[in-house]
Design a protein around this motif. Structure first.
Motif, PDB file in Angstrom:
ATOM      1  N   SER A   4       0.823  -1.210   0.000  1.00 30.81           N
ATOM      2  CA  SER A   4       0.000   0.000   0.000  1.00 30.81           C
ATOM      3  C   SER A   4       0.860   1.264   0.000  1.00 30.81           C
ATOM      4  O   SER A   4       0.561   2.245  -0.678  1.00 30.81           O
ATOM      5  N   VAL A   5       1.950   1.235   0.739  1.00 27.81           N
ATOM      6  CA  VAL A   5       2.853   2.388   0.788  1.00 27.81           C
ATOM      7  C   VAL A   5       3.543   2.586  -0.558  1.00 27.81           C
ATOM      8  O   VAL A   5       3.667   3.719  -1.061  1.00 27.81           O
ATOM      9  N   LEU A   6       3.993   1.482  -1.164  1.00 28.62           N
ATOM     10  CA  LEU A   6       4.647   1.551  -2.462  1.00 28.62           C
ATOM     11  C   LEU A   6       3.705   2.117  -3.524  1.00 28.62           C
ATOM     12  O   LEU A   6       4.086   3.008  -4.303  1.00 28.62           O
ATOM     13  N   VAL A   7       2.448   1.632  -3.555  1.00 28.32           N
ATOM     14  CA  VAL A   7       1.472   2.109  -4.527  1.00 28.32           C
ATOM     15  C   VAL A   7       1.123   3.569  -4.263  1.00 28.32           C
ATOM     16  O   VAL A   7       0.971   4.370  -5.205  1.00 28.32           O
ATOM     17  N   LEU A   8       1.015   3.936  -2.980  1.00 30.32           N
ATOM     18  CA  LEU A   8       0.686   5.312  -2.618  1.00 30.32           C
ATOM     19  C   LEU A   8       1.750   6.289  -3.122  1.00 30.32           C
ATOM     20  O   LEU A   8       1.436   7.330  -3.714  1.00 30.32           O
ATOM     21  N   ILE A   9       3.004   5.947  -2.926  1.00 27.16           N
ATOM     22  CA  ILE A   9       4.102   6.822  -3.373  1.00 27.16           C
ATOM     23  C   ILE A   9       4.109   6.939  -4.896  1.00 27.16           C
ATOM     24  O   ILE A   9       4.277   8.031  -5.465  1.00 27.16           O
ATOM     25  N   THR A  10       3.909   5.788  -5.565  1.00 29.74           N
ATOM     26  CA  THR A  10       3.890   5.797  -7.038  1.00 29.74           C
ATOM     27  C   THR A  10       2.730   6.641  -7.569  1.00 29.74           C
ATOM     28  O   THR A  10       2.898   7.455  -8.500  1.00 29.74           O
ATOM     29  N   ALA A  11       1.532   6.476  -6.978  1.00 31.18           N
ATOM     30  CA  ALA A  11       0.350   7.227  -7.410  1.00 31.18           C
ATOM     31  C   ALA A  11       0.539   8.723  -7.155  1.00 31.18           C
ATOM     32  O   ALA A  11       0.150   9.572  -7.982  1.00 31.18           O
ATOM     33  N   LEU A  12       1.133   9.073  -6.015  1.00 30.44           N
ATOM     34  CA  LEU A  12       1.394  10.481  -5.704  1.00 30.44           C
ATOM     35  C   LEU A  12       2.339  11.103  -6.723  1.00 30.44           C
ATOM     36  O   LEU A  12       2.147  12.240  -7.167  1.00 30.44           O
ATOM     37  N   ALA A  13       3.367  10.333  -7.094  1.00 34.52           N
ATOM     38  CA  ALA A  13       4.334  10.845  -8.070  1.00 34.52           C
ATOM     39  C   ALA A  13       3.669  11.093  -9.418  1.00 34.52           C
ATOM     40  O   ALA A  13       3.898  12.135 -10.064  1.00 34.52           O
ATOM     41  N   ILE A  18       1.148  14.933 -13.317  1.00 35.08           N
ATOM     42  CA  ILE A  18       0.024  15.346 -14.171  1.00 35.08           C
ATOM     43  C   ILE A  18      -0.499  16.710 -13.743  1.00 35.08           C
ATOM     44  O   ILE A  18      -0.821  17.588 -14.569  1.00 35.08           O
ATOM     45  N   GLY A  19      -0.601  16.933 -12.425  1.00 34.91           N
ATOM     46  CA  GLY A  19      -1.083  18.215 -11.911  1.00 34.91           C
ATOM     47  C   GLY A  19      -0.195  19.369 -12.313  1.00 34.91           C
ATOM     48  O   GLY A  19      -0.678  20.449 -12.705  1.00 34.91           O
ATOM     49  N   ILE A  20       1.136  19.156 -12.244  1.00 37.26           N
ATOM     50  CA  ILE A  20       2.082  20.217 -12.608  1.00 37.26           C
ATOM     51  C   ILE A  20       1.986  20.531 -14.097  1.00 37.26           C
ATOM     52  O   ILE A  20       2.008  21.704 -14.515  1.00 37.26           O
ATOM     53  N   VAL A  21       1.899  19.477 -14.915  1.00 36.86           N
ATOM     54  CA  VAL A  21       1.763  19.684 -16.367  1.00 36.86           C
ATOM     55  C   VAL A  21       0.477  20.456 -16.680  1.00 36.86           C
ATOM     56  O   VAL A  21       0.452  21.379 -17.511  1.00 36.86           O
ATOM     57  N   ASN A  22      -0.627  20.077 -15.995  1.00 38.08           N
ATOM     58  CA  ASN A  22      -1.921  20.752 -16.202  1.00 38.08           C
ATOM     59  C   ASN A  22      -1.812  22.226 -15.804  1.00 38.08           C
ATOM     60  O   ASN A  22      -2.345  23.114 -16.493  1.00 38.08           O
ATOM     61  N   PHE A  23      -1.148  22.497 -14.673  1.00 39.33           N
ATOM     62  CA  PHE A  23      -0.996  23.877 -14.211  1.00 39.33           C
ATOM     63  C   PHE A  23      -0.161  24.705 -15.202  1.00 39.33           C
ATOM     64  O   PHE A  23      -0.403  25.898 -15.396  1.00 39.33           O
ATOM     65  N   TYR A  24       0.815  24.055 -15.815  1.00 39.09           N
ATOM     66  CA  TYR A  24       1.683  24.756 -16.767  1.00 39.09           C
ATOM     67  C   TYR A  24       0.890  25.264 -17.969  1.00 39.09           C
ATOM     68  O   TYR A  24       1.139  26.368 -18.463  1.00 39.09           O
ATOM     69  N   VAL A  37      -6.365  15.047  -7.999  1.00 41.81           N
ATOM     70  CA  VAL A  37      -7.223  14.107  -7.282  1.00 41.81           C
ATOM     71  C   VAL A  37      -7.634  12.956  -8.188  1.00 41.81           C
ATOM     72  O   VAL A  37      -7.594  11.779  -7.814  1.00 41.81           O
ATOM     73  N   ILE A  38      -8.072  13.301  -9.431  1.00 40.75           N
ATOM     74  CA  ILE A  38      -8.545  12.253 -10.348  1.00 40.75           C
ATOM     75  C   ILE A  38      -7.401  11.311 -10.729  1.00 40.75           C
ATOM     76  O   ILE A  38      -7.551  10.079 -10.700  1.00 40.75           O
ATOM     77  N   SER A  39      -6.273  11.881 -11.095  1.00 41.24           N
ATOM     78  CA  SER A  39      -5.131  11.036 -11.502  1.00 41.24           C
ATOM     79  C   SER A  39      -4.596  10.227 -10.327  1.00 41.24           C
ATOM     80  O   SER A  39      -4.172   9.075 -10.492  1.00 41.24           O
ATOM     81  N   PHE A  40      -4.618  10.812  -9.118  1.00 38.63           N
ATOM     82  CA  PHE A  40      -4.153  10.068  -7.941  1.00 38.63           C
ATOM     83  C   PHE A  40      -5.047   8.864  -7.668  1.00 38.63           C
ATOM     84  O   PHE A  40      -4.567   7.743  -7.461  1.00 38.63           O
ATOM     85  N   ALA A  41      -6.370   9.080  -7.665  1.00 36.69           N
ATOM     86  CA  ALA A  41      -7.314   7.987  -7.402  1.00 36.69           C
ATOM     87  C   ALA A  41      -7.208   6.910  -8.464  1.00 36.69           C
ATOM     88  O   ALA A  41      -7.165   5.700  -8.168  1.00 36.69           O
ATOM     89  N   THR A  42      -7.158   7.351  -9.728  1.00 32.79           N
ATOM     90  CA  THR A  42      -7.061   6.378 -10.831  1.00 32.79           C
ATOM     91  C   THR A  42      -5.746   5.608 -10.763  1.00 32.79           C
ATOM     92  O   THR A  42      -5.722   4.364 -10.894  1.00 32.79           O
ATOM     93  N   SER A  43      -4.656   6.318 -10.574  1.00 28.91           N
ATOM     94  CA  SER A  43      -3.336   5.670 -10.512  1.00 28.91           C
ATOM     95  C   SER A  43      -3.258   4.686  -9.352  1.00 28.91           C
ATOM     96  O   SER A  43      -2.729   3.574  -9.493  1.00 28.91           O
ATOM     97  N   PHE A  44      -3.777   5.102  -8.207  1.00 28.60           N
ATOM     98  CA  PHE A  44      -3.705   4.232  -7.026  1.00 28.60           C
ATOM     99  C   PHE A  44      -4.445   2.919  -7.281  1.00 28.60           C
ATOM    100  O   PHE A  44      -3.928   1.839  -6.997  1.00 28.60           O
ATOM    101  N   LEU A  45      -5.670   3.010  -7.823  1.00 35.57           N
ATOM    102  CA  LEU A  45      -6.471   1.808  -8.061  1.00 35.57           C
ATOM    103  C   LEU A  45      -5.838   0.916  -9.120  1.00 35.57           C
ATOM    104  O   LEU A  45      -5.736  -0.306  -8.971  1.00 35.57           O
ATOM    105  N   VAL A  46      -5.371   1.528 -10.226  1.00 35.63           N
ATOM    106  CA  VAL A  46      -4.771   0.738 -11.311  1.00 35.63           C
ATOM    107  C   VAL A  46      -3.466   0.097 -10.862  1.00 35.63           C
ATOM    108  O   VAL A  46      -3.223  -1.106 -11.070  1.00 35.63           O
ATOM    109  N   PHE A  47      -2.594   0.908 -10.235  1.00 38.77           N
ATOM    110  CA  PHE A  47      -1.309   0.365  -9.794  1.00 38.77           C
ATOM    111  C   PHE A  47      -1.482  -0.715  -8.726  1.00 38.77           C
ATOM    112  O   PHE A  47      -0.769  -1.720  -8.733  1.00 38.77           O
TER     113      PHE A  47
END
Length: 341
Positions: A4-13, A18-24, A37-47
């Protein structure tokens, strides 16, 4: 690290990227937050699904297999199944520990194989020498038995001596084998060690005098020193150690016995001021057939198994023996015996 910790770190990254690119491109904190939020939730579940199905379950299976192999069948059944909370780190630790254990096991097997080869070579050599001598004496005996009876008798006596040497060798090998397998029982009894030591020194006195060596106690022991051991086997230990000190002693030298009282044991030392032993030989001194000076050993007689028998007898008593020596100064063998209650 847990899954869970490994997936959490990967999803956060991933979400942060994605958030930084969107802000740019959007220049909006709102869209940054939504995309994060959307990319974090999606990434966490998929990963989590992918890691769990294709990686984590396989790691857990590997860990379980290694852990069960280490425990063995009986211990595994006694402890039951074990499930690790963190198999990723645990499997790394288990593999390192297992690899280290296997390396030590392989090194031990290599040493045992080397010892086996040396032992077989030594046994072959020890048997070959008297057998060839007997063969030669018998052939000579056949030629001179009628022409020179006195010479025939002389060769017959030499052949007899070599037969006796073979007999001693076989008996010593048989004794070591039986001590190793526990076929020879240890008959514990209470006896006075000082009295036994005096008996042994009296029996070996003539041999010691022929080498101009004096046998004595370092101190006067008037009080009985009662031990709990097999009297006849400890007699053999003393005989072998004292004979060894006589064999390698210097003329006008001395072999002495000293007793130290420990908590529940006696420490016995057999010390001589003979030729001594180099340090490189000490670690192998109790090996079968190991000889420091093979020529002198053969001249003095013996099978090369005396110290090996001493070690096995004391180990059968669950006691220890050690040796310390300095060339040209002397050697001390020290062993322990259990006090008698």
């Amino acid at each position: 690290m847990k899954l869970s910790v490994l997936v959490l770190i990967t999803a956060l990254a991933v979400a942060l990227s994605i958030g930084i690119v969107n802000f740019y491109f959007q220049h909006s904190w709102y869209y940054l937050g939504v995309s994060f939020v959307i990319s974090f939730a999606t990434s966490f579940l998929v990963f989590y699904y992918l890691f769990e199905k294709y990686i984590y379950t396989k790691i857990k299976l590997i860990y379980k297999l290694i852990h069960n192999l280490k425990l063995g069948k009986d211990l595994k059944e006694a402890l039951g199944e074990y499930v690790s909370a963190d198999p990723i780190n645990d499997v790394e630790a288990e593999v390192k520990e297992w690899a280290g254990a296997k390396k030590r096991e392989i090194d031990l097997l290599k040493k045992q194989e080397q010892f086996r080869r040396e032992f077989l070579s030594n046994v072959s050599h020890e048997f070959k020498t008297p057998l060839f001598a007997i063969q030669g004496y018998i052939e000579t005996l056949q030629d001179c038995i009628t022409d020179d009876p006195d010479m025939a008798l002389k060769f017959l006596k030499k052949a007899e001596n070599n037969v006796e040497r073979l007999s001693y060798l076989i008996n010593d090998l048989d004794s070591i084998s039986k001590l190793e397998t526990g076929e020879i029982p240890i008959n514990y009894q209470k006896f006075d060690f000082v009295f036994l030591a005096k008996e042994v020194m009296e029996n070996l006195e003539d041999r010691a005098l022929s080498h101009k060596i004096k046998l004595a106690f370092k101190d006067k022991y008037t009080a009985p020193t009662f031990v709990n051991a097999d009297r006849e086997k400890i007699r053999q230990v003393l005989i072998n150690l004292i004979q060894n000190s006589i064999k390698y002693g210097n003329p006008n030298g001395m072999t002495a016995i000293k007793i130290f009282e420990l908590h529940d044991q006696f420490l016995i030392e057999v010390t001589d001021n003979g030729i001594g032993i180099e340090e490189k030989h000490l670690v192998r001194l109790f090996e079968r057939f190991y000889r420091i000076d093979s020529h002198r050993s053969r001249v003095e007689g013996g099978t090369g198994l005396g110290l090996a028998i001493v070690k096995h007898i004391l180990e059968a008593h669950q006691q220890t023996i050690s040796v310390r020596s300095t060339p040209s100064i002397g050697t001390t063998f020290a062993f322990t015996l259990q006090k008698s209650n």
